[in-house]
Design a protein around this motif. Sequence first.
Motif, PDB file in Angstrom:
ATOM      1  N   MET A   1       0.825  -1.207   0.000  1.00 41.66           N
ATOM      2  CA  MET A   1       0.000   0.000   0.000  1.00 41.66           C
ATOM      3  C   MET A   1       0.858   1.256   0.000  1.00 41.66           C
ATOM      4  N   GLN A   2       0.502   2.197  -0.840  1.00 41.35           N
ATOM      5  CA  GLN A   2       1.212   3.468  -0.863  1.00 41.35           C
ATOM      6  C   GLN A   2       0.879   4.238   0.421  1.00 41.35           C
ATOM      7  N   SER A   3       1.874   4.861   1.024  1.00 43.84           N
ATOM      8  CA  SER A   3       1.644   5.525   2.294  1.00 43.84           C
ATOM      9  C   SER A   3       0.815   6.784   2.131  1.00 43.84           C
ATOM     10  N   ASN A   4       0.767   7.364   0.929  1.00 42.78           N
ATOM     11  CA  ASN A   4       0.014   8.595   0.766  1.00 42.78           C
ATOM     12  C   ASN A   4      -1.426   8.354   0.300  1.00 42.78           C
ATOM     13  N   ALA A   5      -1.892   7.102   0.381  1.00 46.24           N
ATOM     14  CA  ALA A   5      -3.276   6.828   0.001  1.00 46.24           C
ATOM     15  C   ALA A   5      -4.227   7.329   1.087  1.00 46.24           C
ATOM     16  N   LEU A   6      -5.331   7.917   0.648  1.00 42.15           N
ATOM     17  CA  LEU A   6      -6.393   8.314   1.567  1.00 42.15           C
ATOM     18  C   LEU A   6      -7.324   7.123   1.740  1.00 42.15           C
ATOM     19  N   VAL A   7      -7.862   6.973   2.925  1.00 41.40           N
ATOM     20  CA  VAL A   7      -8.889   5.940   3.116  1.00 41.40           C
ATOM     21  C   VAL A   7     -10.230   6.663   3.240  1.00 41.40           C
ATOM     22  N   LEU A   8     -11.084   6.440   2.264  1.00 47.11           N
ATOM     23  CA  LEU A   8     -12.391   7.106   2.226  1.00 47.11           C
ATOM     24  C   LEU A   8     -13.501   6.064   2.355  1.00 47.11           C
ATOM     25  N   THR A   9     -14.692   6.567   2.633  1.00 48.01           N
ATOM     26  CA  THR A   9     -15.850   5.676   2.821  1.00 48.01           C
ATOM     27  C   THR A   9     -16.839   5.865   1.676  1.00 48.01           C
ATOM     28  N   VAL A  10     -17.391   4.765   1.209  1.00 44.45           N
ATOM     29  CA  VAL A  10     -18.464   4.862   0.213  1.00 44.45           C
ATOM     30  C   VAL A  10     -19.718   5.322   0.946  1.00 44.45           C
ATOM     31  N   ALA A  11     -20.027   6.617   0.836  1.00 42.91           N
ATOM     32  CA  ALA A  11     -21.176   7.168   1.548  1.00 42.91           C
ATOM     33  C   ALA A  11     -22.474   6.828   0.827  1.00 42.91           C
ATOM     34  N   GLU A  12     -22.377   6.677  -0.489  1.00 41.40           N
ATOM     35  CA  GLU A  12     -23.577   6.328  -1.249  1.00 41.40           C
ATOM     36  C   GLU A  12     -23.181   5.591  -2.516  1.00 41.40           C
ATOM     37  N   ARG A  13     -23.958   4.562  -2.852  1.00 41.79           N
ATOM     38  CA  ARG A  13     -23.810   3.884  -4.135  1.00 41.79           C
ATOM     39  C   ARG A  13     -25.166   3.925  -4.826  1.00 41.79           C
ATOM     40  N   LEU A  14     -25.169   4.393  -6.040  1.00 45.48           N
ATOM     41  CA  LEU A  14     -26.417   4.469  -6.811  1.00 45.48           C
ATOM     42  C   LEU A  14     -26.187   3.752  -8.137  1.00 45.48           C
ATOM     43  N   ASP A  15     -26.952   2.691  -8.366  1.00 49.53           N
ATOM     44  CA  ASP A  15     -26.845   1.978  -9.639  1.00 49.53           C
ATOM     45  C   ASP A  15     -27.732   2.684 -10.649  1.00 49.53           C
ATOM     46  N   THR A  90     -22.276   0.365   0.085  1.00 52.33           N
ATOM     47  CA  THR A  90     -22.295   1.563   0.924  1.00 52.33           C
ATOM     48  C   THR A  90     -21.673   1.224   2.280  1.00 52.33           C
ATOM     49  N   GLY A  91     -20.789   2.099   2.735  1.00 48.89           N
ATOM     50  CA  GLY A  91     -20.121   1.881   4.016  1.00 48.89           C
ATOM     51  C   GLY A  91     -18.737   1.277   3.877  1.00 48.89           C
ATOM     52  N   ALA A  92     -18.417   0.782   2.683  1.00 54.78           N
ATOM     53  CA  ALA A  92     -17.096   0.161   2.470  1.00 54.78           C
ATOM     54  C   ALA A  92     -15.994   1.227   2.516  1.00 54.78           C
ATOM     55  N   SER A  93     -14.785   0.804   2.869  1.00 55.12           N
ATOM     56  CA  SER A  93     -13.624   1.682   2.825  1.00 55.12           C
ATOM     57  C   SER A  93     -12.891   1.471   1.510  1.00 55.12           C
ATOM     58  N   VAL A  94     -12.396   2.559   0.937  1.00 59.28           N
ATOM     59  CA  VAL A  94     -11.620   2.453  -0.300  1.00 59.28           C
ATOM     60  C   VAL A  94     -10.336   3.277  -0.153  1.00 59.28           C
ATOM     61  N   HIS A  95      -9.292   2.823  -0.829  1.00 58.27           N
ATOM     62  CA  HIS A  95      -8.025   3.544  -0.832  1.00 58.27           C
ATOM     63  C   HIS A  95      -7.933   4.368  -2.103  1.00 58.27           C
ATOM     64  N   VAL A  96      -7.575   5.630  -1.913  1.00 57.99           N
ATOM     65  CA  VAL A  96      -7.604   6.589  -3.019  1.00 57.99           C
ATOM     66  C   VAL A  96      -6.299   7.362  -3.042  1.00 57.99           C
ATOM     67  N   GLU A  97      -5.761   7.596  -4.228  1.00 60.50           N
ATOM     68  CA  GLU A  97      -4.641   8.532  -4.377  1.00 60.50           C
ATOM     69  C   GLU A  97      -5.058   9.652  -5.314  1.00 60.50           C
ATOM     70  N   GLY A  98      -4.422  10.793  -5.175  1.00 60.38           N
ATOM     71  CA  GLY A  98      -4.737  11.946  -6.001  1.00 60.38           C
ATOM     72  C   GLY A  98      -5.443  12.994  -5.169  1.00 60.38           C
ATOM     73  N   PRO A  99      -6.221  13.864  -5.775  1.00 59.88           N
ATOM     74  CA  PRO A  99      -6.548  13.926  -7.207  1.00 59.88           C
ATOM     75  C   PRO A  99      -5.372  14.470  -8.034  1.00 59.88           C
ATOM     76  N   ARG A 100      -5.383  14.082  -9.312  1.00 64.75           N
ATOM     77  CA  ARG A 100      -4.414  14.596 -10.278  1.00 64.75           C
ATOM     78  C   ARG A 100      -5.195  15.064 -11.501  1.00 64.75           C
ATOM     79  N   ASN A 101      -4.656  16.061 -12.164  1.00 64.41           N
ATOM     80  CA  ASN A 101      -5.393  16.587 -13.326  1.00 64.41           C
ATOM     81  C   ASN A 101      -4.505  16.643 -14.560  1.00 64.41           C
ATOM     82  N   HIS A 102      -4.782  15.763 -15.525  1.00 63.92           N
ATOM     83  CA  HIS A 102      -4.098  15.804 -16.822  1.00 63.92           C
ATOM     84  C   HIS A 102      -5.023  16.371 -17.903  1.00 63.92           C
ATOM     85  N   PHE A 103      -6.171  16.885 -17.478  1.00 65.70           N
ATOM     86  CA  PHE A 103      -7.207  17.291 -18.451  1.00 65.70           C
ATOM     87  C   PHE A 103      -7.826  18.606 -17.990  1.00 65.70           C
ATOM     88  N   PRO A 104      -6.978  19.609 -17.712  1.00 57.07           N
ATOM     89  CA  PRO A 104      -7.523  20.845 -17.131  1.00 57.07           C
ATOM     90  C   PRO A 104      -8.206  21.717 -18.177  1.00 57.07           C
TER      91      PRO A 104
END
Length: 319
Positions: A1-15, A90-104
């Motif tokens: 795991m990258q040390s700079n990953a954020l751990v976020l929560t899936v607050a909502e999932r909408l199919d 919903t409620g799951a934890s996810v690991h996220v890096e960024g944000p990065r922008n190559h399309f400004p």
Amino acid sequence: MQSNALVLTVAERLDDRGDIMQLTLRGAGDLPAFTAGAHIDLLVETAEGPVWRQYSLAGDPSDRSAYRLGILRDPASRGGSVALHDTLKTGASVHVEGPRNHFPLAEASFSVLFGGGIGITPMLAMAWELSAKGADFILHYATRSQDRTAFLDQIKSFPFAEKIVLHHDDGAGAGPVDLARDLPEAAVGTHIYVCGPQGFMEWVIKGAEAAGYAPANIHREYFSADVDVTGDSFEVECAASGITVTVGPEDTIVKALARGGIKIEVKCEEGICGTCVTDVIAGEIDHRDQFLTEEEREEGDQICACCSRACGKRIVLDI
Ligand code: FES
């Protein structure tokens, strides 16, 4: 795991329609800021192990409370999106890096946004940002039919709803995108943005080029690419470490270097994200990526090592 990953929560999932899952990710407080066109890297557990996948941020960039994504379930892709659709709750934890922008967004007097299918996601963030600035723009959103159009319910209530033109292949809405009608005359201050399936993107880009748009006024973001990484064998010399490896016909520079003990970080592994870009000291490059711009390619001193190759027998990297 990258040390700079954020751990976020899936607050909502909408199919949503069109096999698209909308996700709202939240953290403990404000999330790192982003600008329109940015993406995050999401760590996905697949049958082959964890992989990083890139997803554009679709929400309002001024809203720091959440990251909003749209993820297409694509059985033809490399498995990341299907794994997410099958497992994320919903409620799951996810690991996220960024944000990065190559399309400004560029400075423009008029911005024309083309989103095809899932390619709508960065366009929505762009529309939020342009709308907040009071900038002149139009968003063309192309899908097969209304019942395959994700975000349809929300966009009707967005403050820029009247600037969204819905195009459906079945003739509903404004009908399919018609470049003769929908592409404004090329002008110095008019910029085109396109994201979506590769064929749609190439069609819009070619149309804009044929209409006289300068390359600097045509902006694109690829979600996936059919990249052929194969070719003739060549040698890669690493100037800093003094190691030389051979890249075989079915091989990539990244894989050959890994065998030689040199690790180049990768994420998309198909020439889209730019994570693997490496400086080149000598040798002609056979660019296979979608990441580097035409100007960067002409300079010839950077390579996407996950997919691009050498034109000749040898290339020298600054690693
Ligand atoms: S890893 Fe994404 S461009 Fe190479």
